[in-house]
Design an enzyme around this catalytic site. Structure first.
Site, PDB file in Angstrom:
ATOM      1  N   ASN A 213      19.907  -2.509  14.861  1.00 33.93           N
ATOM      2  CA  ASN A 213      20.436  -1.299  14.220  1.00 33.93           C
ATOM      3  C   ASN A 213      19.809  -0.060  14.845  1.00 33.93           C
ATOM      4  O   ASN A 213      18.963  -0.162  15.734  1.00 33.93           O
ATOM      5  CB  ASN A 213      20.196  -1.361  12.704  1.00 33.93           C
ATOM      6  CG  ASN A 213      18.716  -1.484  12.387  1.00 33.93           C
ATOM      7  OD1 ASN A 213      17.927  -0.616  12.708  1.00 33.93           O
ATOM      8  ND2 ASN A 213      18.331  -2.620  11.786  1.00 33.93           N
ATOM      9  N   ASP A 282      19.566  -7.905   7.879  1.00 34.53           N
ATOM     10  CA  ASP A 282      19.723  -8.792   6.722  1.00 34.53           C
ATOM     11  C   ASP A 282      20.084 -10.209   7.140  1.00 34.53           C
ATOM     12  O   ASP A 282      19.741 -11.171   6.466  1.00 34.53           O
ATOM     13  CB  ASP A 282      20.804  -8.232   5.790  1.00 34.53           C
ATOM     14  CG  ASP A 282      20.315  -6.980   5.088  1.00 34.53           C
ATOM     15  OD1 ASP A 282      19.099  -6.910   4.804  1.00 34.53           O
ATOM     16  OD2 ASP A 282      21.130  -6.062   4.831  1.00 34.53           O
ATOM     17  N   PRO A 308      14.711 -13.707   5.687  1.00 36.26           N
ATOM     18  CA  PRO A 308      13.814 -13.597   4.533  1.00 36.26           C
ATOM     19  C   PRO A 308      13.634 -12.130   4.153  1.00 36.26           C
ATOM     20  O   PRO A 308      13.688 -11.255   5.022  1.00 36.26           O
ATOM     21  CB  PRO A 308      12.493 -14.192   5.050  1.00 36.26           C
ATOM     22  CG  PRO A 308      12.582 -14.111   6.537  1.00 36.26           C
ATOM     23  CD  PRO A 308      14.036 -14.211   6.893  1.00 36.26           C
ATOM     24  N   ASP A 309      13.449 -11.866   2.866  1.00 34.83           N
ATOM     25  CA  ASP A 309      13.177 -10.494   2.429  1.00 34.83           C
ATOM     26  C   ASP A 309      11.663 -10.274   2.495  1.00 34.83           C
ATOM     27  O   ASP A 309      10.906 -10.826   1.688  1.00 34.83           O
ATOM     28  CB  ASP A 309      13.707 -10.268   1.002  1.00 34.83           C
ATOM     29  CG  ASP A 309      13.685  -8.792   0.650  1.00 34.83           C
ATOM     30  OD1 ASP A 309      12.649  -8.140   0.914  1.00 34.83           O
ATOM     31  OD2 ASP A 309      14.692  -8.289   0.123  1.00 34.83           O
TER      32      ASP A 309
HETATM   33  O1  C5P Z   1      17.625  -4.889   0.287  1.00 30.08           O
HETATM   34  P1  C5P Z   1      17.499  -3.710   1.198  1.00 30.08           P
HETATM   35  O2  C5P Z   1      17.630  -4.065   2.654  1.00 30.08           O
HETATM   36  O3  C5P Z   1      18.338  -2.541   0.824  1.00 30.08           O
HETATM   37  O4  C5P Z   1      15.996  -3.230   0.946  1.00 30.08           O
HETATM   38  C1  C5P Z   1      15.385  -2.272   1.742  1.00 30.08           C
HETATM   39  C2  C5P Z   1      13.891  -2.427   1.639  1.00 30.08           C
HETATM   40  O5  C5P Z   1      13.524  -3.783   1.771  1.00 30.08           O
HETATM   41  C3  C5P Z   1      13.162  -1.717   2.754  1.00 30.08           C
HETATM   42  O6  C5P Z   1      11.899  -1.350   2.283  1.00 30.08           O
HETATM   43  C4  C5P Z   1      13.073  -2.780   3.834  1.00 30.08           C
HETATM   44  O7  C5P Z   1      12.001  -2.527   4.718  1.00 30.08           O
HETATM   45  C5  C5P Z   1      12.837  -4.007   2.996  1.00 30.08           C
HETATM   46  N1  C5P Z   1      13.396  -5.229   3.569  1.00 30.08           N
HETATM   47  C6  C5P Z   1      12.561  -6.242   3.966  1.00 30.08           C
HETATM   48  N2  C5P Z   1      13.067  -7.422   4.455  1.00 30.08           N
HETATM   49  C7  C5P Z   1      14.395  -7.605   4.539  1.00 30.08           C
HETATM   50  C8  C5P Z   1      15.266  -6.582   4.125  1.00 30.08           C
HETATM   51  C9  C5P Z   1      14.745  -5.421   3.657  1.00 30.08           C
HETATM   52  O8  C5P Z   1      11.330  -6.061   3.908  1.00 30.08           O
HETATM   53  N3  C5P Z   1      14.870  -8.735   5.009  1.00 30.08           N
END
Ligand code: C5P
Length: 406
Positions: A213, A282, A308-309
């Protein structure tokens, strides 16, 4: 003495018996979190070896002005610009005289001339030399200089190495270190360990292609600098960006989201605050081709799997730090940001409106609203650097006053 965390200190040592105490000064400065570079005069080397000071400071000792080899490492002008403060301890009567004259006949005096940093000197000499009219005249002249930030620490009174009793003893290392620390404000995050993720991630498709991105990393890097300025120890876990990392951070370069997660989990038990400013992809391709994918039909199909988040994983860790995430939203910012705050179990979330073309992603400016479980605060349009400093101030306040203690 957390005021000295991250501070860059040149310790100048001149020829005098008190030079043996300079080793302890180096040790105490390092213990306080400062980065120390030692500069010795020829006289100093008669009293204490450069090797001792190199071992204690963890940096090569500088002593010659006109040595091409030494200049190729960190040249004298670079060293002069590097320093936040120059402490000369002990400062001999001869050094004080040369400083007063504005001489640049060795490395230490040249640095004092070339640097705009605060200068502190700790005089140390025989009591008769201290009382000498010329020494007193020189010190008075130094104090009268306008535009030079000069501090004179000591000397102390008492028994001298030569057997005399009177003023001229160098202040003890503890007192010197404390006097130096008193010159600086205690940062809002003094001694706090902060980890920040920044930039985009790259998710490989084949050996030459990836999904990514437009994140520039500017916001995360600006936060890293602001945290450094507030006295924190900062680790920056960065995806591929073209901007330069602040010089006092511990930089960990990563590429994919999974690399970033691994680096983040390694830091988690050792950090107090975690800020997720990275734009993590994502999804990633389910399989990565070993060879470059050949052009064939008009369409191509690719299956993507969820990454993974990272921030949510850190927030759920048993040794969880104070955790902060970002939310880039195009509508209903309030609702989405608050639900993300709860879902990811964050302490704070920083939300911005990415539907606005003039700010955000690749721009130098940003405007955000910060949410925490029982409050929120707006930060209108400003440069990412200014915003980063304001955000770090709020983060420090919330970190030091979590909800259960207010
Ligand atoms: O769910 P979303 O992508 O909108 O969330 C954004 C927040 O989550 C940001 O702080 C981003 O750095 C973090 N994030 C993460 N790992 C992911 C997706 C998002 O740490 N896979």
């Amino acid at each position: 003495m957390q005021q000295l965390t991250n501070k860059r200190i040149i310790l100048g040592i001149t020829g005098g018996i008190a030079a043996y105490k300079s080793a302890e000064v180096v040790r105490l400065l390092k213990k306080s979190g400062a980065d120390v570079r030692v500069v010795m005069t020829n006289g100093a080397k008669e009293f204490i070896t450069p090797l001792t000071l190199q071992a204690l400071s963890g940096n090569p000792v500088h002593h010659t002005l006109l040595n091409p080899e030494a200049e190729a490492g960190m040249g004298h002008i670079e060293l002069a610009k590097w320093a936040d403060v120059i402490l000369v301890a002990p400062a001999s009567a001869n050094f004080i005289a040369r400083l007063t004259q504005g001489l640049g006949d060795d490395l230490l005096t040249t640095l004092c001339l070339a640097s705009e940093a605060t200068l502190a000197i700790a005089p140390a000499m025989n009591q008769a030399m201290w009382h000498n009219e010329t020494t007193q005249y020189n010190l008075q002249r130094l104090q009268d200089l306008k535009g030079r930030k000069l501090h004179i620490f000591g000397p102390a009174d008492g028994q001298q190495a030569c057997g005399d009793v009177g003023p001229g003893r160098m202040l003890e290392p503890e007192l010197l270190t404390q006097s130096l620390a008193n010159l600086f404000d205690r940062g809002m995050l003094a001694g706090v360990r902060v980890t920040i993720t920044a930039g985009p991630t790259r998710e490989a498709i084949d050996p030459v292609r990836y999904i990514s991105n437009h994140s520039s990393g500017k916001m995360g890097y600006a936060l890293a600098q602001a945290a450094i300025d507030a006295g924190a120890h900062v680790t920056l876990i960065s995806g591929p960006v073209t901007i330069k990392a602040p010089s006092r951070v511990h930089l960990v370069n990563v590429s994919s989201a999974r690399d970033m997660l691994e680096a983040a989990l390694q830091q988690t038990p050792e950090c107090d605050i975690f800020i997720a400013a990275a734009a993590v992809a994502d999804y990633r391709p389910m399989t990565v081709a070993n060879q470059k994918i050949k052009k064939s039909g008009d369409t191509i199909e690719m299956t993507l799997v969820k990454n993974p988040d990272i921030v949510a994983t850190v927030a759920q860790h048993e040794q969880r730090p104070f955790t902060i995430g970002f939310a880039a939203e195009t509508q209903d910012i309030d609702t989405y940001a608050r639900s993300k705050l709860a879902r990811k179990q964050l302490d704070l979330i920083i939300a911005n409106d990415v539907s606005r073309q003039d700010i955000g992603f690749n721009s130098d400016n940003n405007a955000v609203t910060v949410y925490w479980p029982d409050g929120q605060q707006d930060f209108a349009d400003r440069s990412k650097n200014a915003l980063a400093h304001d955000l770090i101030e709020l983060i420090a306040q919330r970190y030091h006053n979590p909800p259960h203690t207010v």
